[in-house]
Scaffold this motif. Structure first.
Motif, PDB file in Angstrom:
ATOM      1  N   TYR A  51       0.837  -1.207   0.000  1.00 36.56           N
ATOM      2  CA  TYR A  51       0.000   0.000   0.000  1.00 36.56           C
ATOM      3  C   TYR A  51       0.871   1.256   0.000  1.00 36.56           C
ATOM      4  O   TYR A  51       0.584   2.221  -0.707  1.00 36.56           O
ATOM      5  CB  TYR A  51      -0.926  -0.016   1.212  1.00 36.56           C
ATOM      6  CG  TYR A  51      -1.887   1.137   1.256  1.00 36.56           C
ATOM      7  CD1 TYR A  51      -3.009   1.155   0.443  1.00 36.56           C
ATOM      8  CD2 TYR A  51      -1.680   2.216   2.103  1.00 36.56           C
ATOM      9  CE1 TYR A  51      -3.901   2.204   0.468  1.00 36.56           C
ATOM     10  CE2 TYR A  51      -2.559   3.269   2.139  1.00 36.56           C
ATOM     11  CZ  TYR A  51      -3.667   3.265   1.322  1.00 36.56           C
ATOM     12  OH  TYR A  51      -4.535   4.314   1.352  1.00 36.56           O
ATOM     13  N   LEU A  52       1.948   1.235   0.776  1.00 37.66           N
ATOM     14  CA  LEU A  52       2.860   2.392   0.816  1.00 37.66           C
ATOM     15  C   LEU A  52       3.598   2.575  -0.501  1.00 37.66           C
ATOM     16  O   LEU A  52       3.965   3.690  -0.856  1.00 37.66           O
ATOM     17  CB  LEU A  52       3.861   2.239   1.963  1.00 37.66           C
ATOM     18  CG  LEU A  52       3.296   2.483   3.358  1.00 37.66           C
ATOM     19  CD1 LEU A  52       4.344   2.180   4.410  1.00 37.66           C
ATOM     20  CD2 LEU A  52       2.798   3.911   3.496  1.00 37.66           C
ATOM     21  N   GLU A  53       3.827   1.492  -1.234  1.00 40.82           N
ATOM     22  CA  GLU A  53       4.492   1.585  -2.537  1.00 40.82           C
ATOM     23  C   GLU A  53       3.567   2.108  -3.615  1.00 40.82           C
ATOM     24  O   GLU A  53       3.996   2.368  -4.723  1.00 40.82           O
ATOM     25  CB  GLU A  53       5.038   0.219  -2.947  1.00 40.82           C
ATOM     26  CG  GLU A  53       6.221  -0.230  -2.122  1.00 40.82           C
ATOM     27  CD  GLU A  53       6.622  -1.666  -2.416  1.00 40.82           C
ATOM     28  OE1 GLU A  53       5.982  -2.304  -3.271  1.00 40.82           O
ATOM     29  OE2 GLU A  53       7.561  -2.139  -1.771  1.00 40.82           O
ATOM     30  N   GLY A  54       2.269   2.237  -3.292  1.00 39.58           N
ATOM     31  CA  GLY A  54       1.342   2.802  -4.253  1.00 39.58           C
ATOM     32  C   GLY A  54       0.375   1.813  -4.865  1.00 39.58           C
ATOM     33  O   GLY A  54      -0.385   2.169  -5.757  1.00 39.58           O
ATOM     34  N   GLN A  55       0.368   0.576  -4.393  1.00 41.29           N
ATOM     35  CA  GLN A  55      -0.571  -0.394  -4.936  1.00 41.29           C
ATOM     36  C   GLN A  55      -1.976  -0.029  -4.455  1.00 41.29           C
ATOM     37  O   GLN A  55      -2.167   0.387  -3.321  1.00 41.29           O
ATOM     38  CB  GLN A  55      -0.211  -1.797  -4.476  1.00 41.29           C
ATOM     39  CG  GLN A  55      -0.941  -2.873  -5.230  1.00 41.29           C
ATOM     40  CD  GLN A  55      -0.365  -4.256  -4.942  1.00 41.29           C
ATOM     41  OE1 GLN A  55       0.602  -4.391  -4.217  1.00 41.29           O
ATOM     42  NE2 GLN A  55      -0.979  -5.262  -5.502  1.00 41.29           N
ATOM     43  N   PHE A  56      -2.946  -0.182  -5.324  1.00 36.62           N
ATOM     44  CA  PHE A  56      -4.302   0.222  -5.013  1.00 36.62           C
ATOM     45  C   PHE A  56      -5.012  -0.808  -4.155  1.00 36.62           C
ATOM     46  O   PHE A  56      -4.697  -1.993  -4.194  1.00 36.62           O
ATOM     47  CB  PHE A  56      -5.106   0.450  -6.295  1.00 36.62           C
ATOM     48  CG  PHE A  56      -4.649   1.655  -7.035  1.00 36.62           C
ATOM     49  CD1 PHE A  56      -5.018   2.913  -6.623  1.00 36.62           C
ATOM     50  CD2 PHE A  56      -3.835   1.533  -8.132  1.00 36.62           C
ATOM     51  CE1 PHE A  56      -4.588   4.025  -7.300  1.00 36.62           C
ATOM     52  CE2 PHE A  56      -3.401   2.634  -8.820  1.00 36.62           C
ATOM     53  CZ  PHE A  56      -3.785   3.891  -8.393  1.00 36.62           C
ATOM     54  N   MET A  57      -6.001  -0.313  -3.411  1.00 28.01           N
ATOM     55  CA  MET A  57      -6.767  -1.176  -2.542  1.00 28.01           C
ATOM     56  C   MET A  57      -7.498  -2.264  -3.339  1.00 28.01           C
ATOM     57  O   MET A  57      -7.626  -3.393  -2.890  1.00 28.01           O
ATOM     58  CB  MET A  57      -7.751  -0.348  -1.734  1.00 28.01           C
ATOM     59  CG  MET A  57      -7.950  -0.868  -0.355  1.00 28.01           C
ATOM     60  SD  MET A  57      -8.958   0.175   0.660  1.00 28.01           S
ATOM     61  CE  MET A  57      -7.766   1.312   1.291  1.00 28.01           C
ATOM     62  N   GLN A 131     -19.872  -0.753 -20.124  1.00 24.19           N
ATOM     63  CA  GLN A 131     -19.448  -0.836 -21.519  1.00 24.19           C
ATOM     64  C   GLN A 131     -17.964  -0.523 -21.702  1.00 24.19           C
ATOM     65  O   GLN A 131     -17.344  -0.979 -22.631  1.00 24.19           O
ATOM     66  CB  GLN A 131     -20.277   0.147 -22.361  1.00 24.19           C
ATOM     67  CG  GLN A 131     -21.756  -0.139 -22.335  1.00 24.19           C
ATOM     68  CD  GLN A 131     -22.133  -1.248 -23.294  1.00 24.19           C
ATOM     69  OE1 GLN A 131     -21.519  -1.403 -24.329  1.00 24.19           O
ATOM     70  NE2 GLN A 131     -23.144  -2.014 -22.926  1.00 24.19           N
ATOM     71  N   GLY A 132     -17.413   0.322 -20.840  1.00 27.95           N
ATOM     72  CA  GLY A 132     -16.025   0.756 -21.021  1.00 27.95           C
ATOM     73  C   GLY A 132     -15.139   0.321 -19.877  1.00 27.95           C
ATOM     74  O   GLY A 132     -15.402  -0.652 -19.189  1.00 27.95           O
ATOM     75  N   CYS A 133     -14.063   1.072 -19.684  1.00 29.13           N
ATOM     76  CA  CYS A 133     -13.149   0.771 -18.599  1.00 29.13           C
ATOM     77  C   CYS A 133     -12.696   2.073 -17.951  1.00 29.13           C
ATOM     78  O   CYS A 133     -12.826   3.145 -18.516  1.00 29.13           O
ATOM     79  CB  CYS A 133     -11.949  -0.031 -19.093  1.00 29.13           C
ATOM     80  SG  CYS A 133     -10.936   0.858 -20.270  1.00 29.13           S
ATOM     81  N   THR A 134     -12.174   1.955 -16.740  1.00 25.75           N
ATOM     82  CA  THR A 134     -11.685   3.090 -15.976  1.00 25.75           C
ATOM     83  C   THR A 134     -10.275   2.761 -15.529  1.00 25.75           C
ATOM     84  O   THR A 134      -9.984   1.620 -15.172  1.00 25.75           O
ATOM     85  CB  THR A 134     -12.583   3.331 -14.754  1.00 25.75           C
ATOM     86  OG1 THR A 134     -13.907   3.570 -15.204  1.00 25.75           O
ATOM     87  CG2 THR A 134     -12.122   4.515 -13.947  1.00 25.75           C
ATOM     88  N   LEU A 135      -9.406   3.762 -15.520  1.00 18.94           N
ATOM     89  CA  LEU A 135      -8.042   3.584 -15.032  1.00 18.94           C
ATOM     90  C   LEU A 135      -7.959   4.222 -13.654  1.00 18.94           C
ATOM     91  O   LEU A 135      -8.219   5.412 -13.501  1.00 18.94           O
ATOM     92  CB  LEU A 135      -7.028   4.240 -15.987  1.00 18.94           C
ATOM     93  CG  LEU A 135      -5.582   4.074 -15.616  1.00 18.94           C
ATOM     94  CD1 LEU A 135      -5.148   2.629 -15.838  1.00 18.94           C
ATOM     95  CD2 LEU A 135      -4.717   5.009 -16.416  1.00 18.94           C
ATOM     96  N   CYS A 136      -7.638   3.420 -12.635  1.00 21.59           N
ATOM     97  CA  CYS A 136      -7.466   3.927 -11.274  1.00 21.59           C
ATOM     98  C   CYS A 136      -6.013   4.323 -11.090  1.00 21.59           C
ATOM     99  O   CYS A 136      -5.124   3.501 -11.251  1.00 21.59           O
ATOM    100  CB  CYS A 136      -7.848   2.857 -10.247  1.00 21.59           C
ATOM    101  SG  CYS A 136      -9.547   2.341 -10.370  1.00 21.59           S
ATOM    102  N   VAL A 137      -5.782   5.603 -10.779  1.00 19.04           N
ATOM    103  CA  VAL A 137      -4.422   6.104 -10.620  1.00 19.04           C
ATOM    104  C   VAL A 137      -4.265   6.747  -9.257  1.00 19.04           C
ATOM    105  O   VAL A 137      -5.222   7.199  -8.650  1.00 19.04           O
ATOM    106  CB  VAL A 137      -4.051   7.138 -11.714  1.00 19.04           C
ATOM    107  CG1 VAL A 137      -4.033   6.488 -13.066  1.00 19.04           C
ATOM    108  CG2 VAL A 137      -4.997   8.302 -11.697  1.00 19.04           C
ATOM    109  N   GLY A 138      -3.038   6.786  -8.770  1.00 19.87           N
ATOM    110  CA  GLY A 138      -2.711   7.448  -7.526  1.00 19.87           C
ATOM    111  C   GLY A 138      -1.497   8.328  -7.729  1.00 19.87           C
ATOM    112  O   GLY A 138      -0.478   7.871  -8.221  1.00 19.87           O
ATOM    113  N   VAL A 139      -1.619   9.608  -7.378  1.00 20.84           N
ATOM    114  CA  VAL A 139      -0.529  10.564  -7.600  1.00 20.84           C
ATOM    115  C   VAL A 139      -0.405  11.487  -6.395  1.00 20.84           C
ATOM    116  O   VAL A 139      -1.322  11.601  -5.586  1.00 20.84           O
ATOM    117  CB  VAL A 139      -0.771  11.410  -8.865  1.00 20.84           C
ATOM    118  CG1 VAL A 139      -0.717  10.563 -10.109  1.00 20.84           C
ATOM    119  CG2 VAL A 139      -2.072  12.163  -8.785  1.00 20.84           C
TER     120      VAL A 139
END
Length: 145
Positions: A51-57, A131-139
């Motif tokens: 989680y600290l390295e940025g991996q999403f929940m 129908q589509g897709c979403t990109l989950c990002v963390g910045v």
């Protein structure tokens, strides 16, 4: 009728007494009551590090095959652990997470971006939605702006 009501009350008292006797016996043996944690303590450190390295929940939930609540419980204290040491120390950069529609993410990948801006897109997790897709990002907030 009174006899039937008295028998039912006696039954409830007896059951309650036996339950408490069982709880006291397990405490005497040194066992702790309650539900076991969903994520064992040996895996919890790995989940916190990821989680600290940025991996999403979302990806942690899929890897560990547990609920979001279990992951939140494991990572709940991280912000308190990583607070500044002294009054003059700078505050840590907290990560913002967000969802980028798939078409927008495709457009952002096609244009020329700074390496700091491109890295979250490359590390993002694609999630299918309807129908589509979403990109989950963390910045960090600086890149988000």
């Amino acid at each position: 009728m009174v006899q039937t009501l008295a028998a039912g009350e006696f039954q409830g008292d007896l059951q309650r007494e036996l339950t408490y006797d069982g709880l006291r016996a397990t405490e005497a043996k040194g066992n702790k009551g309650g539900r076991r944690p969903a994520i064992p303590s040996d895996k919890a450190d790995g989940v916190r590090a990821a989680y600290l390295e940025g991996q999403f929940m979302v990806s942690l939930v899929r890897e560990c095959d547990v609920s979001r609540g279990a992951i939140r419980t494991v990572v709940a204290g991280l912000l308190l652990v990583h607070m500044p040491a002294g009054p003059g120390a700078p505050a840590p950069e907290l990560r913002l997470s967000g969802d980028v529609p798939g078409r927008v993410a495709g457009f952002l990948r096609a244009i020329d971006l700074e390496p700091a801006e491109r890295a979250p897109l490359d590390r993002g997790v694609t999630v299918r939605r309807g129908q589509g897709c979403t990109l989950c990002v963390g910045v960090t907030p600086a890149v988000h702006r």
